[in-house]
Design an enzyme around this catalytic site. Structure first.
Site, PDB file in Angstrom:
ATOM      1  N   LYS A 105       0.775  -1.406  -0.069  1.00  0.00           N
ATOM      2  CA  LYS A 105      -0.063  -0.010  -0.102  1.00  0.00           C
ATOM      3  C   LYS A 105       0.914   1.275   0.018  1.00  0.00           C
ATOM      4  O   LYS A 105       1.939   0.967   0.387  1.00  0.00           O
ATOM      5  CB  LYS A 105      -0.849  -0.006   1.310  1.00  0.00           C
ATOM      6  CG  LYS A 105      -2.178   0.806   1.099  1.00  0.00           C
ATOM      7  CD  LYS A 105      -3.195  -0.061   0.192  1.00  0.00           C
ATOM      8  CE  LYS A 105      -4.469   0.203  -0.009  1.00  0.00           C
ATOM      9  NZ  LYS A 105      -5.519  -0.426  -0.743  1.00  0.00           N
ATOM     10  N   GLY A 217     -21.280   6.131   1.373  1.00  0.00           N
ATOM     11  CA  GLY A 217     -20.017   6.458   0.537  1.00  0.00           C
ATOM     12  C   GLY A 217     -20.183   6.174  -0.909  1.00  0.00           C
ATOM     13  O   GLY A 217     -20.968   5.231  -1.514  1.00  0.00           O
ATOM     14  N   GLY A 219     -17.522   5.919  -3.528  1.00  0.00           N
ATOM     15  CA  GLY A 219     -16.225   6.017  -4.215  1.00  0.00           C
ATOM     16  C   GLY A 219     -16.785   4.729  -5.033  1.00  0.00           C
ATOM     17  O   GLY A 219     -17.671   4.705  -5.759  1.00  0.00           O
ATOM     18  N   ASN A 220     -15.366   4.130  -5.532  1.00  0.00           N
ATOM     19  CA  ASN A 220     -15.532   3.199  -6.535  1.00  0.00           C
ATOM     20  C   ASN A 220     -16.837   2.040  -6.133  1.00  0.00           C
ATOM     21  O   ASN A 220     -17.256   1.659  -7.082  1.00  0.00           O
ATOM     22  CB  ASN A 220     -14.392   2.633  -6.858  1.00  0.00           C
ATOM     23  CG  ASN A 220     -13.545   2.967  -8.198  1.00  0.00           C
ATOM     24  OD1 ASN A 220     -13.878   4.203  -8.586  1.00  0.00           O
ATOM     25  ND2 ASN A 220     -12.609   2.242  -8.561  1.00  0.00           N
ATOM     26  N   GLY A 222     -19.059   2.129  -3.809  1.00  0.00           N
ATOM     27  CA  GLY A 222     -20.299   2.678  -3.539  1.00  0.00           C
ATOM     28  C   GLY A 222     -21.072   3.212  -4.936  1.00  0.00           C
ATOM     29  O   GLY A 222     -22.266   2.710  -5.245  1.00  0.00           O
TER      30      GLY A 222
END
Length: 243
Positions: A105, A217, A219-220, A222
Site C-alpha cells: 500500500k 460512501g 467511491g468506486n 459505492g
C-alpha cells in the site's frame, strides 16, 4: 478515536482470527511485520513559486506469494500506520482469493483537492522518483485508491518509463484504456459487490428483487454498486428514508 492506531487494530484482528483457527503465534508471527517500509519527503514547487514538502509512504507487507500489490491514496490523514495496516490487509485478501500477489500500500499526506492539476502531477511524479527503486511489474504494482484515479496512474506509468528507459505498462494497474488499462476496471469493485450479493441470495434462497439497498460512501464500490444493483432488480430506499 484520537489514539486509534489502524496497524494495532489489524494485529488485534489477526490474533483473534488465529486463535479461532487454532494457530499458535509461531505459525503466523511473520505476518505481523511488513517486509519493507519506505517513508519519503517530496519537495514540490507550487504554482505560485513557493516550495512545499509532502510526506509519502510505500509499504510492502509480503511478497511470499508474488509481487506486492496495492493502491496509492492521497489523503491529509494518511500516515505510516494506516499504510502498514492496509498493506497487511492486501496480503490477506490476496491469499484468501488465491491471487498470486503479495500485499502493499502507498500514500501521500495531502489534500489533493487543494492542488492544481499541475501541482498534482508534480507531486505524483516526485513520489514515483522516490519509490522507484522498490516498484516494478515483478516487484510491486501500485493501483488507484482514495483520491487517486486513472490519470494519476498514467503519470506514474509515464514517470516510471522515463526513469527505467522503457514503457512497462504492467508497473501499475487502473490506467486509462488509451495507456493500456483494462475495460471494466473502474466498475470492478462494484461488480464484485453485485456478484457477492447474488451468491448470498442463492445460498440463502432469497430473491434479489426483494432487497432494498442504501449506499454509504460513493467511491468506486459505492458508485459502482449504486449503478449495477438496480439493473438486477435491487430496490432503492423510499424517498426521504435516508438523510
Amino acid at each position: 478515536m484520537a489514539n486509534y492506531n489502524p496497524y494495532e487494530n489489524m494485529l488485534d484482528v489477526l490474533d483473534k482470527a488465529a486463535q479461532v483457527l487454532g494457530y499458535q503465534k509461531k505459525d503466523y508471527e511473520f505476518v505481523r511485520y511488513p517486509e519493507r517500509e519506505l517513508t519519503v519527503s517530496i519537495p514540490i514547487r507550487m504554482d505560485d513559486g513557493h516550495v512545499e514538502v509532502f510526506s509519502g509512504y510505500r509499504v510492502q507487507h509480503s511478497t511470499a506469494r508474488g509481487a506486492a500489490k496495492g493502491g496509492i491514496r492521497f489523503h491529509p490523514q494518511s500516515d505510516e500506520n494506516e499504510v502498514k495496516a492496509l498493506a497487511a490487509w492486501m496480503t490477506i485478501k490476496n491469499a484468501i482469493g488465491n491471487i498470486p500477489y503479495g500485499g502493499a500500500k502507498g500514500g501521500i499526506r495531502v489534500d489533493p483537492h487543494k492542488l492544481s492539476k499541475r501541482e498534482l502531477e508534480r507531486l505524483t511524479r516526485g513520489y514515483v522518483r522516490k519509490i522507484y527503486p522498490i516498484i516494478g511489474p515483478d516487484k510491486d504494482v501500485p493501483a488507484p485508491d482514495v483520491n487517486t484515479n486513472g490519470q494519476i496512474m498514467a503519470w506514474i506509468a509515464d514517470e516510471y518509463a522515463a526513469l527505467s528507459g522503457s514503457w512497462q505498462p504492467g508497473v501499475v494497474t487502473g490506467k486509462p484504456l488509451a495507456t493500456g488499462g483494462s475495460l471494466g476496471r473502474n466498475e470492478a469493485t462494484g461488480r464484485g459487490l453485485l456478484f457477492t450479493l447474488q451468491t448470498w441470495c442463492e445460498r440463502n434462497h432469497k430473491d434479489i428483487r426483494n432487497l432494498t439497498m442504501a449506499v454509504q460512501g460513493f467511491g468506486n464500490v459505492g458508485s459502482g454498486g449504486a449503478r449495477l444493483l438496480p439493473q438486477e432488480g435491487v430496490n432503492s430506499p423510499p424517498s426521504g428514508a435516508i438523510t
